[in-house]
Design a protein around this motif. Structure first.
Motif, PDB file in Angstrom:
ATOM      1  N   GLU A   1      42.882  38.537  38.784  1.00  0.00           N
ATOM      2  CA  GLU A   1      43.336  39.007  37.467  1.00  0.00           C
ATOM      3  C   GLU A   1      44.176  40.282  37.520  1.00  0.00           C
ATOM      4  O   GLU A   1      45.270  40.323  36.976  1.00  0.00           O
ATOM      5  CB  GLU A   1      42.115  39.208  36.562  1.00  0.00           C
ATOM      6  N   ASP A   2      43.665  41.331  38.149  1.00  0.00           N
ATOM      7  CA  ASP A   2      44.371  42.614  38.184  1.00  0.00           C
ATOM      8  C   ASP A   2      44.684  43.057  39.607  1.00  0.00           C
ATOM      9  O   ASP A   2      44.657  44.243  39.915  1.00  0.00           O
ATOM     10  CB  ASP A   2      43.533  43.694  37.491  1.00  0.00           C
ATOM     11  N   GLU A   3      44.993  42.110  40.478  1.00  0.00           N
ATOM     12  CA  GLU A   3      45.235  42.427  41.879  1.00  0.00           C
ATOM     13  C   GLU A   3      46.560  41.807  42.320  1.00  0.00           C
ATOM     14  O   GLU A   3      46.830  40.641  42.030  1.00  0.00           O
ATOM     15  CB  GLU A   3      44.085  41.863  42.720  1.00  0.00           C
ATOM     16  N   VAL A   4      47.385  42.594  42.990  1.00  0.00           N
ATOM     17  CA  VAL A   4      48.655  42.099  43.509  1.00  0.00           C
ATOM     18  C   VAL A   4      48.854  42.585  44.942  1.00  0.00           C
ATOM     19  O   VAL A   4      48.318  43.621  45.348  1.00  0.00           O
ATOM     20  CB  VAL A   4      49.860  42.544  42.638  1.00  0.00           C
ATOM     21  N   PHE A   5      49.622  41.821  45.686  1.00  0.00           N
ATOM     22  CA  PHE A   5      50.021  42.171  47.043  1.00  0.00           C
ATOM     23  C   PHE A   5      51.503  41.858  47.185  1.00  0.00           C
ATOM     24  O   PHE A   5      52.024  40.970  46.510  1.00  0.00           O
ATOM     25  CB  PHE A   5      49.240  41.362  48.086  1.00  0.00           C
ATOM     26  N   ALA A   6      52.168  42.566  48.083  1.00  0.00           N
ATOM     27  CA  ALA A   6      53.588  42.335  48.332  1.00  0.00           C
ATOM     28  C   ALA A   6      53.810  42.177  49.827  1.00  0.00           C
ATOM     29  O   ALA A   6      53.334  42.983  50.626  1.00  0.00           O
ATOM     30  CB  ALA A   6      54.414  43.499  47.793  1.00  0.00           C
ATOM     31  N   THR A   7      54.544  41.124  50.201  1.00  0.00           N
ATOM     32  CA  THR A   7      54.848  40.870  51.605  1.00  0.00           C
ATOM     33  C   THR A   7      56.281  40.359  51.717  1.00  0.00           C
ATOM     34  O   THR A   7      56.913  40.007  50.717  1.00  0.00           O
ATOM     35  CB  THR A   7      53.923  39.793  52.225  1.00  0.00           C
ATOM     36  N   ALA A   8      56.754  40.270  52.945  1.00  0.00           N
ATOM     37  CA  ALA A   8      58.010  39.572  53.187  1.00  0.00           C
ATOM     38  C   ALA A   8      57.825  38.134  52.705  1.00  0.00           C
ATOM     39  O   ALA A   8      56.719  37.590  52.756  1.00  0.00           O
ATOM     40  CB  ALA A   8      58.344  39.606  54.671  1.00  0.00           C
ATOM     41  N   ASP A   9      58.888  37.514  52.242  1.00  0.00           N
ATOM     42  CA  ASP A   9      58.785  36.147  51.731  1.00  0.00           C
ATOM     43  C   ASP A   9      59.019  35.113  52.823  1.00  0.00           C
ATOM     44  O   ASP A   9      58.957  33.930  52.582  1.00  0.00           O
ATOM     45  CB  ASP A   9      59.782  35.935  50.589  1.00  0.00           C
TER      46      ASP A   9
END
Length: 109
Positions: free
Chosen positions: A34-42
């Motif tokens: 719900e309130d969690e995000v992560f960012a990585t190379a695509d």
């Protein structure tokens, strides 16, 4: 850190992803909870598969091309697979997703 506002969290479905295009390539933003995000190379290091089109499960993503599984937290491949994907600092503030652009800006210069 230099935080870039990339939009509201509710525009990414639960267990889904969106892509942010940068000068250094695409960054995948994942929302496993719900309130969690992560960012990585695509891009998967194995065959270049678009990770944003993979299956998000727990805090992992499975590449849609060859089923390699990566930790969204560390970028490390899991199981018998070897390799890693780049991760980026990201957070949620007031319902908005903020991506740390300082490393992206530093690499461009």
């Amino acid at each position: 850190m230099s935080w870039l506002d990339i939009g509201p969290i509710d525009q990414i479905p639960l267990r889904g992803a969106r892509v942010v295009k940068t000068q250094l390539g695409c960054v995948a933003i994942f929302r496993p909870a719900e309130d969690e995000v992560f960012a990585t190379a695509d891009r998967c290091p194995h065959k270049g598969g678009p990770l944003s089109e993979g299956i998000v499960h727990g805090r992992s993503v499975t590449c849609p091309l060859h089923n390699w599984v990566f930790s969204l937290e560390t970028g490390q491949a899991q199981g018998a697979d070897e390799g890693e994907i780049e991760t980026h600092a990201v957070r949620v503030a007031n319902g908005r997703i903020l991506l740390d652009g300082s490393r992206l800006n530093r690499q461009v210069a």
